[in-house]
Design an enzyme around this catalytic site. Structure first.
Site, PDB file in Angstrom:
ATOM      1  CB  CYS A 132      -0.923   0.056   1.119  1.00 12.54           C
ATOM      2  SG  CYS A 132      -2.085  -1.507   1.144  1.00 12.54           S
ATOM      3  CG  HIS A 179      -6.499   1.332  -0.311  1.00 11.90           C
ATOM      4  ND1 HIS A 179      -5.285   1.986  -0.759  1.00 11.90           N
ATOM      5  CD2 HIS A 179      -5.889   0.460   0.609  1.00 11.90           C
ATOM      6  CE1 HIS A 179      -4.055   1.283  -0.177  1.00 11.90           C
ATOM      7  NE2 HIS A 179      -4.604   0.417   0.892  1.00 11.90           N
ATOM      8  CB  CYS A 227      -1.444   0.465   8.110  1.00 16.33           C
ATOM      9  SG  CYS A 227      -2.678   0.382   7.310  1.00 16.33           S
ATOM     10  N   GLY A 256       0.983  -3.776   4.431  1.00 16.88           N
ATOM     11  CA  GLY A 256       1.037  -5.196   4.669  1.00 16.88           C
ATOM     12  C   GLY A 256       2.224  -5.720   4.977  1.00 16.88           C
TER      13      GLY A 256
END
Length: 401
Positions: free
Chosen positions: A95, A357, A387, A389
């Site tokens: 991300c 997202h 945040c 993964g």
């Protein structure tokens, strides 16, 4: 031999509208074509720049396979019609891929290895599944308890954060509703207009009016994020069932949307700004990435934000605008409470719960939102954070000039 670091300026920033996956307006648009379109739009914002002056393009993509594989950065550079001399590199930090792409491109300029760089991200969650086409974990992940968190789904990590940081279902739903309300207000007030590049889209659907059901197609100019919902309410969110854990609190309504989108920023040194008569929009200040336990990956910004602030020599109260990616309401609220983030400064135009997202593109999309938002509201410092993964957090700081 030590070097003096150069300042890095953002001289163009644009993004596509974000489409809902897998049935939104961008579902049939290839992510390499979408990225090429946005690259051309970014260059149009800097008409005095000779594209041959661009040394490289660094593009984030969280699932670099299928229609966004084969080094999508280089392919999009060529599809955009840039000179063959412009190179391209695809990076993957899940991300944070888009934000990491900006940081990598900026660092090339800061150390004097380049003067003009493209950076951004692209992701089609309509065309490439969440886990890719053939996910394969090492057996070691499952052999030892200390590694099992690597294999946890993102929703399960959000449930763990919600329990550990005591974030209630009611608070998560209220946060999600606020995200939609802010995004809807921003759309109505035209606050995304400067950053969005309209995308021509051909939609195909059966013609029911003639009773034949034969497919027809129509061309549209897609120019508005599809995610924000006017029909969202506290009651509607409260009726949704948990989707990741029995008796849990994380629902589809208080989680980010799967999406398609792309964004590109054009970065330049002070010398390039002067030589090419460019107009800086913002200055890149710095970026930090830090790790946390994989099973509570959503808390990652908790360690990345202080690191980025220390690197920039700033305090939290000097940050006027924070784009905190809303992977889940649970992790967003946990981070905000843990660090004491001002809710009025966090996602003033809504976040990923409402706006979507598109994984590897999100960091660049949020950076485009931030750069234009700081200028529009005459604010000084802003931050993009998320945040990541497998247990990471990333945070980048930008300054309006």
């Amino acid at each position: 031999m030590s070097r003096t670091l150069q300042d890095v300026y953002i001289v163009a920033a644009t993004r596509s509208p974000v489409g809902k996956a897998p049935r939104g307006a961008l579902r049939t648009v290839r992510p390499d074509d979408l990225l090429a379109h946005v690259i051309r739009a970014a260059l149009a914002q800097a008409p005095t720049l000779d594209p041959a002056a661009i040394q490289d393009a660094v593009i984030g993509c969280a699932r670099p396979e299928g229609s966004q594989g084969l080094n999508v950065a280089r392919l999009a550079v060529l599809l955009a019609g840039l000179p063959d001399t412009v190179a391209g590199m695809t990076v993957n930090r899940f991300c944070a891929s888009g934000l990491s792409a900006i940081a990598l491109a900026a660092d090339r300029i800061r150390v004097g290895e380049a003067d003009v760089m493209l950076a951004g991200g692209t992701e089609s969650m309509s065309q490439v599944p969440m886990m890719g086409y053939a996910p394969s974990f090492s057996p070691s992940v499952f052999a030892e308890d200390e590694n099992i968190g690597i294999a946890y789904g993102m929703g399960l990590t959000a449930e763990r954060v919600a329990r550990q940081w005591k974030v209630s279902r009611e608070d998560q739903d209220a946060f999600a509703l606020r995200s939609h309300q802010r995004a809807l207000d921003a759309q109505k007030n035209g606050e995304f207009d400067d950053e969005i590049t309209s995308v021509p889209v051909t939609l195909r659907a059966p013609d029911l009016s003639m009773g034949t059901g034969l497919p027809v197609q129509a061309g549209i100019a897609f120019s508005r994020d599809e995610g924000p919902r006017e029909d969202t309410s506290s009651e509607a969110l409260g009726r949704l069932k948990p989707v990741f854990a029995a008796g849990g609190s994380v629902t589809a309504g208080n989680s980010s949307q799967t999406s398609d989108g792309a964004a590109v920023l054009l970065l330049a040194s002070e010398r390039a700004v002067r030589d090419h008569s460019l107009t800086p929009l913002a200055r890149y200040v710095g970026c930090a990435v830090r790790g946390v336990a994989p099973d509570i990956m959503g808390i990652g910004p908790r360690v990345a934000i202080p690191a980025a602030l220390a690197q920039a020599g700033l305090s939290l109260n000097q940050i006027d605008w924070i784009e905190l990616n809303e992977a889940f309401a649970a992790q967003s609220l946990a981070v905000m409470r843990d660090l004491g983030l001002d809710p009025d400064k966090v996602n003033p135009l809504g976040g990923a719960i409402a706006l979507g997202h598109p994984l590897g593109a999100t960091g660049a999309i949020r950076a485009a939102t931030l750069v234009h938002g700081l200028r529009r509201r005459q604010l000084k410092y802003g931050m993009v954070t998320m945040c990541v993964g497998t247990g990471m957090g990333a945070a980048g700081v930008f300054e309006r000039v």
